[in-house]
Design an enzyme around this catalytic site. Structure first.
Site, mmCIF file in Angstrom:
data_model
loop_
_atom_site.group_PDB
_atom_site.id
_atom_site.type_symbol
_atom_site.label_atom_id
_atom_site.label_comp_id
_atom_site.label_asym_id
_atom_site.label_seq_id
_atom_site.Cartn_x
_atom_site.Cartn_y
_atom_site.Cartn_z
ATOM 1 N N ASN A 275 61.052 95.685 -38.689
ATOM 2 C CA ASN A 275 60.582 94.445 -38.100
ATOM 3 C C ASN A 275 61.595 93.305 -38.162
ATOM 4 O OD1 ASN A 275 58.370 93.448 -36.643
ATOM 5 N ND2 ASN A 275 57.759 92.185 -38.376
ATOM 6 N N LYS B 81 63.598 106.071 -42.779
ATOM 7 C CA LYS B 81 62.862 105.560 -43.933
ATOM 8 C C LYS B 81 62.429 106.666 -44.886
ATOM 9 C CE LYS B 81 61.450 101.645 -41.125
ATOM 10 N NZ LYS B 81 60.343 100.835 -40.567
ATOM 11 N N PRO C 186 59.941 98.760 -46.470
ATOM 12 C CA PRO C 186 61.388 98.535 -46.433
ATOM 13 C C PRO C 186 62.006 99.156 -45.193
ATOM 14 C CG PRO C 186 60.682 99.308 -48.582
ATOM 15 C CD PRO C 186 59.505 99.455 -47.686
ATOM 16 N N GLU C 187 63.086 98.559 -44.724
ATOM 17 C CA GLU C 187 63.771 99.060 -43.535
ATOM 18 C C GLU C 187 65.033 99.806 -43.955
ATOM 19 O OE1 GLU C 187 63.861 95.944 -40.523
ATOM 20 O OE2 GLU C 187 61.960 95.160 -41.275
ATOM 21 N N GLN D 11 56.275 105.126 -47.547
ATOM 22 C CA GLN D 11 55.217 104.458 -46.803
ATOM 23 C C GLN D 11 55.150 102.998 -47.246
ATOM 24 O OE1 GLN D 11 53.903 105.662 -44.203
ATOM 25 N NE2 GLN D 11 54.072 107.876 -44.376
#
Length: 270
Positions: free
Chosen positions: A169, A53, A2-3, A70
């Site tokens: 991403n 994160k 996850p961002e 992670q």
């Protein structure tokens, strides 16, 4: 993984469930944390906030639980005394009279004195959080021209958490498209207008995603999977390989750059 926007929304949900309520029970799977189980009872969680994160759960007696999901970790909210039906391994449970927040499958979980968090080896390396509302375009533009970052290709730099924490991403592809900049360019080669456009996009895209992009279960997926929703955020290029660009009509292309998939429009990002 996850961002930043997804992690901040998760933090919001966790905080809504338990912040301000005295803990009735605490569980840690890791032996080095078990000594905190009894001492946390009757104390309150004052805030649950992300930095990039990582997730920081602050307690009212000067301790903070650091966790990083992670690839496989996930937080869940449940009613007090209940546990979801899952094959995941429970790592942390923090329970109040009404709700419990549960961390599954994560391996990076530590307890720190809140005052000493700036010394944390991971947190100390992070740049400003891209969703921190005190972060402004001028500061981001200055970081783009910082010698530590200015000579690096944007395709790699925008994934470096030392530059801006919380980027990831899909955000990388969408930021570069919004700014109209090709992924192989470097900050030091941008003119003033391009630098300003990129700094603006680096704040606008993550904040729009956080504010308006939902999470729903995609067809055939066992876990919640992030998808486009009609709530106000849509992918302009990410995951749209072979589809027409909504601005110019040219075909969106996909490249493997920096070890991750990246989508862009060669016309709009010339």
């Amino acid at each position: 993984m996850p961002e930043g926007p997804e992690i901040r929304r998760a933090a919001d949900q966790l905080a809504k469930a338990v912040v301000g309520q005295p803990l009735t029970d605490a569980f840690f799977a890791f032996p080095e944390l078990k000594r905190y189980q009894r001492s946390l009872v009757d104390h309150r969680i004052t805030a649950i906030v992300p930095h990039g994160k990582a997730l920081l759960t602050h307690f009212d007696h000067g301790l903070t639980l650091y966790s990083h999901n992670q690839l496989y970790g996930v937080w869940k909210v449940a009613k007090a005394g209940e546990r979801p039906d899952t094959t995941r391994s429970l790592r942390v449970a923090l329970e109040t009279a009404k709700k419990a927040i549960l961390l599954y499958s994560a391996s990076e979980v530590e307890m720190w004195k809140t005052a000493e968090l700036p010394k944390h080896p991971f947190l100390a390396k992070l740049g400003p959080d891209v969703l921190d509302l005190s972060l402004d375009e001028a500061t981001v533009a200055a970081r783009l021209q910082d010698p530590r970052f200015a000579g690096r290709a944007l395709v790699a730099l925008l994934l470096d958490q030392a530059f801006l924490a919380g980027m990831g991403n899909y955000l990388r592809s969408e930021v570069l498209f919004m700014a109209g900049i090709a992924p192989n360019r470097r900050p030091r080669d941008l003119d003033e207008h391009e630098t300003e456009a990129l700094a603006r996009a680096l704040l606008a895209v993550p904040r729009a995603s956080y504010a308006t992009r939902g999470i729903r279960r995609a067809k055939g997926m066992a876990e919640d999977y992030l998808t486009d929703t009609p709530r106000g955020f849509r992918f302009e290029v990410f995951d749209r390989e072979g589809e027409p660009c909504r601005q110019c009509g040219d075909v969106i292309v996909r490249h493997e750059l920096g070890g991750r998939r990246l989508y862009w429009c060669k016309v709009c990002q010339s």
